[in-house]
Scaffold this motif. Structure first.
Motif, PDB file in Angstrom:
ATOM      1  N   VAL A 159       2.404  15.253  -4.971  1.00  0.00           N
ATOM      2  CA  VAL A 159       2.897  14.411  -3.883  1.00  0.00           C
ATOM      3  C   VAL A 159       1.664  13.853  -3.191  1.00  0.00           C
ATOM      4  O   VAL A 159       0.868  14.613  -2.643  1.00  0.00           O
ATOM      5  N   LEU A 160       1.480  12.513  -3.265  1.00  0.00           N
ATOM      6  CA  LEU A 160       0.204  11.934  -2.870  1.00  0.00           C
ATOM      7  C   LEU A 160       0.334  11.101  -1.601  1.00  0.00           C
ATOM      8  O   LEU A 160       1.328  10.404  -1.424  1.00  0.00           O
ATOM      9  N   PRO A 161      -0.697  11.145  -0.735  1.00  0.00           N
ATOM     10  CA  PRO A 161      -0.686  10.232   0.410  1.00  0.00           C
ATOM     11  C   PRO A 161      -0.885   8.810  -0.106  1.00  0.00           C
ATOM     12  O   PRO A 161      -1.619   8.590  -1.072  1.00  0.00           O
ATOM     13  N   GLY A 162      -0.220   7.845   0.528  1.00  0.00           N
ATOM     14  CA  GLY A 162      -0.458   6.447   0.184  1.00  0.00           C
ATOM     15  C   GLY A 162       0.327   5.921  -0.983  1.00  0.00           C
ATOM     16  O   GLY A 162       0.149   4.771  -1.367  1.00  0.00           O
ATOM     17  N   ARG A 163       1.164   6.734  -1.596  1.00  0.00           N
ATOM     18  CA  ARG A 163       2.009   6.185  -2.660  1.00  0.00           C
ATOM     19  C   ARG A 163       3.218   7.082  -2.892  1.00  0.00           C
ATOM     20  O   ARG A 163       3.277   8.198  -2.391  1.00  0.00           O
ATOM     21  N   TYR A 164       4.174   6.548  -3.651  1.00  0.00           N
ATOM     22  CA  TYR A 164       5.372   7.322  -3.970  1.00  0.00           C
ATOM     23  C   TYR A 164       5.258   7.912  -5.366  1.00  0.00           C
ATOM     24  O   TYR A 164       4.826   7.228  -6.286  1.00  0.00           O
ATOM     25  N   THR A 165       5.637   9.162  -5.501  1.00  0.00           N
ATOM     26  CA  THR A 165       5.846   9.725  -6.832  1.00  0.00           C
ATOM     27  C   THR A 165       7.300  10.194  -6.888  1.00  0.00           C
ATOM     28  O   THR A 165       7.910  10.449  -5.856  1.00  0.00           O
ATOM     29  N   THR A 166       7.834  10.270  -8.101  1.00  0.00           N
ATOM     30  CA  THR A 166       9.234  10.669  -8.236  1.00  0.00           C
ATOM     31  C   THR A 166       9.361  11.804  -9.232  1.00  0.00           C
ATOM     32  O   THR A 166       8.488  12.004 -10.083  1.00  0.00           O
ATOM     33  N   MET A 167      10.428  12.546  -9.118  1.00  0.00           N
ATOM     34  CA  MET A 167      10.774  13.504 -10.156  1.00  0.00           C
ATOM     35  C   MET A 167      12.281  13.686 -10.136  1.00  0.00           C
ATOM     36  O   MET A 167      12.942  13.309  -9.173  1.00  0.00           O
ATOM     37  N   TRP A 168      12.833  14.211 -11.230  1.00  0.00           N
ATOM     38  CA  TRP A 168      14.277  14.434 -11.235  1.00  0.00           C
ATOM     39  C   TRP A 168      14.577  15.746 -11.928  1.00  0.00           C
ATOM     40  O   TRP A 168      13.785  16.267 -12.709  1.00  0.00           O
ATOM     41  N   ARG A 269       6.799  -0.468   0.259  1.00  0.00           N
ATOM     42  CA  ARG A 269       6.013   0.346   1.185  1.00  0.00           C
ATOM     43  C   ARG A 269       4.693  -0.342   1.501  1.00  0.00           C
ATOM     44  O   ARG A 269       4.298  -0.467   2.657  1.00  0.00           O
ATOM     45  N   GLU A 270       4.026  -0.829   0.454  1.00  0.00           N
ATOM     46  CA  GLU A 270       2.736  -1.475   0.642  1.00  0.00           C
ATOM     47  C   GLU A 270       2.869  -2.766   1.445  1.00  0.00           C
ATOM     48  O   GLU A 270       2.016  -3.089   2.277  1.00  0.00           O
ATOM     49  N   SER A 271       3.976  -3.504   1.218  1.00  0.00           N
ATOM     50  CA  SER A 271       4.189  -4.749   1.965  1.00  0.00           C
ATOM     51  C   SER A 271       4.282  -4.477   3.465  1.00  0.00           C
ATOM     52  O   SER A 271       3.928  -5.318   4.276  1.00  0.00           O
ATOM     53  N   ILE A 272       4.794  -3.302   3.831  1.00  0.00           N
ATOM     54  CA  ILE A 272       4.959  -2.980   5.248  1.00  0.00           C
ATOM     55  C   ILE A 272       3.644  -2.460   5.839  1.00  0.00           C
ATOM     56  O   ILE A 272       3.254  -2.840   6.938  1.00  0.00           O
ATOM     57  N   LEU A 273       2.937  -1.611   5.080  1.00  0.00           N
ATOM     58  CA  LEU A 273       1.749  -0.961   5.638  1.00  0.00           C
ATOM     59  C   LEU A 273       0.469  -1.762   5.395  1.00  0.00           C
ATOM     60  O   LEU A 273      -0.460  -1.699   6.194  1.00  0.00           O
ATOM     61  N   PRO A 275       0.216  -5.464   4.455  1.00  0.00           N
ATOM     62  CA  PRO A 275       0.788  -6.754   4.044  1.00  0.00           C
ATOM     63  C   PRO A 275      -0.248  -7.681   3.412  1.00  0.00           C
ATOM     64  O   PRO A 275       0.102  -8.551   2.619  1.00  0.00           O
ATOM     65  N   ALA A 276      -1.526  -7.488   3.724  1.00  0.00           N
ATOM     66  CA  ALA A 276      -2.541  -8.406   3.214  1.00  0.00           C
ATOM     67  C   ALA A 276      -2.832  -8.201   1.731  1.00  0.00           C
ATOM     68  O   ALA A 276      -3.419  -9.074   1.087  1.00  0.00           O
ATOM     69  N   THR A 277      -2.418  -7.049   1.171  1.00  0.00           N
ATOM     70  CA  THR A 277      -2.766  -6.760  -0.226  1.00  0.00           C
ATOM     71  C   THR A 277      -2.118  -7.755  -1.184  1.00  0.00           C
ATOM     72  O   THR A 277      -2.756  -8.293  -2.072  1.00  0.00           O
ATOM     73  N   ASN A 278      -0.809  -7.977  -1.018  1.00  0.00           N
ATOM     74  CA  ASN A 278      -0.086  -8.899  -1.884  1.00  0.00           C
ATOM     75  C   ASN A 278       0.644  -9.913  -1.012  1.00  0.00           C
ATOM     76  O   ASN A 278       1.569  -9.557  -0.286  1.00  0.00           O
ATOM     77  N   ILE A 279       0.226 -11.159  -1.079  1.00  0.00           N
ATOM     78  CA  ILE A 279       0.874 -12.192  -0.274  1.00  0.00           C
ATOM     79  C   ILE A 279       1.897 -12.925  -1.136  1.00  0.00           C
ATOM     80  O   ILE A 279       1.574 -13.365  -2.248  1.00  0.00           O
ATOM     81  N   VAL A 280       3.107 -13.047  -0.635  1.00  0.00           N
ATOM     82  CA  VAL A 280       4.164 -13.728  -1.387  1.00  0.00           C
ATOM     83  C   VAL A 280       3.830 -15.221  -1.463  1.00  0.00           C
ATOM     84  O   VAL A 280       3.438 -15.829  -0.460  1.00  0.00           O
ATOM     85  N   GLY A 292       0.167   3.140  10.932  1.00  0.00           N
ATOM     86  CA  GLY A 292      -0.051   3.894  12.161  1.00  0.00           C
ATOM     87  C   GLY A 292       1.086   3.751  13.165  1.00  0.00           C
ATOM     88  O   GLY A 292       1.150   4.502  14.129  1.00  0.00           O
ATOM     89  N   GLN A 293       1.971   2.775  12.936  1.00  0.00           N
ATOM     90  CA  GLN A 293       3.081   2.610  13.887  1.00  0.00           C
ATOM     91  C   GLN A 293       4.368   3.217  13.378  1.00  0.00           C
ATOM     92  O   GLN A 293       5.306   3.438  14.143  1.00  0.00           O
ATOM     93  N   ILE A 294       4.453   3.422  12.073  1.00  0.00           N
ATOM     94  CA  ILE A 294       5.680   3.971  11.498  1.00  0.00           C
ATOM     95  C   ILE A 294       5.306   5.219  10.698  1.00  0.00           C
ATOM     96  O   ILE A 294       4.318   5.194   9.963  1.00  0.00           O
ATOM     97  N   SER A 295       6.077   6.291  10.863  1.00  0.00           N
ATOM     98  CA  SER A 295       5.825   7.488  10.067  1.00  0.00           C
ATOM     99  C   SER A 295       6.264   7.215   8.629  1.00  0.00           C
ATOM    100  O   SER A 295       6.992   6.261   8.358  1.00  0.00           O
ATOM    101  N   GLU A 296       5.828   8.076   7.702  1.00  0.00           N
ATOM    102  CA  GLU A 296       6.250   7.923   6.311  1.00  0.00           C
ATOM    103  C   GLU A 296       7.772   8.001   6.202  1.00  0.00           C
ATOM    104  O   GLU A 296       8.379   7.344   5.373  1.00  0.00           O
ATOM    105  N   GLU A 297       8.384   8.839   7.057  1.00  0.00           N
ATOM    106  CA  GLU A 297       9.850   8.922   7.015  1.00  0.00           C
ATOM    107  C   GLU A 297      10.465   7.595   7.457  1.00  0.00           C
ATOM    108  O   GLU A 297      11.455   7.145   6.888  1.00  0.00           O
ATOM    109  N   GLY A 298       9.848   6.967   8.463  1.00  0.00           N
ATOM    110  CA  GLY A 298      10.329   5.665   8.918  1.00  0.00           C
ATOM    111  C   GLY A 298      10.210   4.621   7.820  1.00  0.00           C
ATOM    112  O   GLY A 298      11.113   3.806   7.609  1.00  0.00           O
ATOM    113  N   VAL A 299       9.070   4.658   7.089  1.00  0.00           N
ATOM    114  CA  VAL A 299       8.892   3.703   5.998  1.00  0.00           C
ATOM    115  C   VAL A 299       9.973   3.917   4.937  1.00  0.00           C
ATOM    116  O   VAL A 299      10.565   2.959   4.428  1.00  0.00           O
TER     117      VAL A 299
END
Ligand code: HEC
Ligand SMILES: [Cu+2]
Length: 328
Positions: A159-168, A269-273, A275-280, A292-299
């Motif tokens: 489980v990594l900071p800064g990205r999502y990992t999944t398992m099932w 997630r990246e678009s919210i935290l 936004p400058a990385t990938n511009i539509v 810094g304004q939204i917790s990971e749970e909020g995201v």
């Protein structure tokens, strides 16, 4: 009469993959032990049998045998290929969640597991799930690397900071099973555990309803979306400053720099935290960062809300599944 009980060799086996995984493990272990012992014994016995006896001259010299070389190359190759094919097949089945799993969201932090269910209930260091239903976890960390491990299900995922990992996984037995953090994450790492509580589906429904937390993940996301002023730019009206988020989930987004990305959970997630990385393409980089304004749970809640705004791929998948059924 049997006063002392030995600790069990393996943890309980309680998921759809645990039995097969144990069998594969036993198969690899048995073959390895067979050859390790066999070779060691043969070496000792042959050394004694064919030792140089008094009066023996130098033995006849052998200069290679193609047949022998083939035998000791092909047989081991077939054996290790059987490890590879079985192992890879099982690995892919363990990595690929079935269609429409029950989705649950996990945030790890020093030193606890915070869990949110779609329907609303949240829990800490406990995860309630129904038996006989595939569960998909989407996980991230608020600080350092953790690892979500349930030995009874034979699953583990970093489980990594800064990205999502999944398992099932899919539990096959009701009961309470251990949850561990298996990545050393600081002083109280050893205490970062908990329980997976596997319930009958109807009990799980009762548990969900009884949680008292009325607000679902999507509703919480919608509320945040309003509170943070996202709607002022993403309001869906003509001439809005930001792109419409309806149907963006799982779609191909064209980027200003050229190229495109699939709008999966990590992209949202990246678009919210960041936004400058990938511009539509077609928009200015005016979106402020919410780092810094939204917790990971909020995201996760915002992502759940954006997902609920429509998913073209899901419509496609259902169509494909229906076509597949029609074809049978
Ligand atoms: C000041 C206006 C503004 C605000 C406020 C704003 N955004 Fe944006 N957003 C934009 C613009 C412009 C883009 C497209 C350019 C880019 O990618 O940065 C965008 C892009 C996005 C994307 C990627 C969309 C796509 O089509 O790929 C997401 C997701 C998103 N915003 C979510 C949010 C969320 C969630 C909030 C509130 C927490 C928010 N935005 C607040 C202007 C805004
Ligand atoms: Cu940890």
């Amino acid at each position: 009469m049997n006063g002392s009980q030995l600790p069990p060799l393996l943890p309980p086996s309680a998921s759809t993959v645990s039995g097969e995984l144990d069998l594969l493990f036993a198969y690899i272990t048995a073959i390895s032990v067979f050859f390790a012992v066999g070779i060691a014994v043969a070496l000792a016995v042959l050394a004694v049998l064919y030792r140089r006896k008094p009066g023996d001259g130098p033995p006849p010299q052998i200069h290679g045998s193609t047949a022998l070389e083939l035998v000791w190359t092909v047989i081991p190759l077939l054996i290790v290929m059987s490890f590879f094919v079985w192992g890879t097949d099982l690995f892919f089945r363990m990595r690929t969640p079935p269609i429409e799993p029950l989705e649950i969201f996990v945030v790890g932090k020093q030193w606890m597991w915070k869990i949110q269910h779609q329907e609303g209930p949240r829990e800490i260091n406990e995860l309630h799930i129904p038996v006989g239903q595939p569960i998909k976890l989407t996980m991230t960390s608020e600080d350092v690397i953790h690892s979500f491990s349930v030995p009874a299900f034979r699953v583990k995922q970093d489980v990594l900071p800064g990205r999502y990992t999944t398992m099932w996984f899919e539990a096959t037995k009701t009961g309470t099973f251990h949850l561990f953090c298996t990545e050393y994450c600081g002083t109280e790492h050893a205490g970062m555990g908990g329980s997976i509580i596997v319930m009958e589906p109807n009990e799980y429904q009762v548990w969900l309803g009884g949680g008292g937390a009325g607000e679902s993940l999507t509703d919480a996301g919608e509320r945040l979306f309003g509170q943070l002023g996202c709607a002022t730019c993403h309001g869906d009206q003509a001439g809005a400053r930001g792109p419409s988020l309806t149907g963006v989930y799982n779609s191909e987004v064209s980027l200003a720099g050229g190229g495109s990305v699939t709008a999966d959970e990590s992209y949202l997630r990246e678009s919210i935290l960041e936004p400058a990385t990938n511009i539509v393409a077609g928009y200015d980089a005016i979106m402020p960062t919410y780092r810094g304004q939204i917790s990971e749970e909020g995201v996760l809640q915002l992502v759940a809300y954006i997902r609920s705004l429509g998913d073209p791929a899901a419509a496609g998948a259902t169509g494909a599944a229906a076509a597949g059924e029609a074809g049978q």
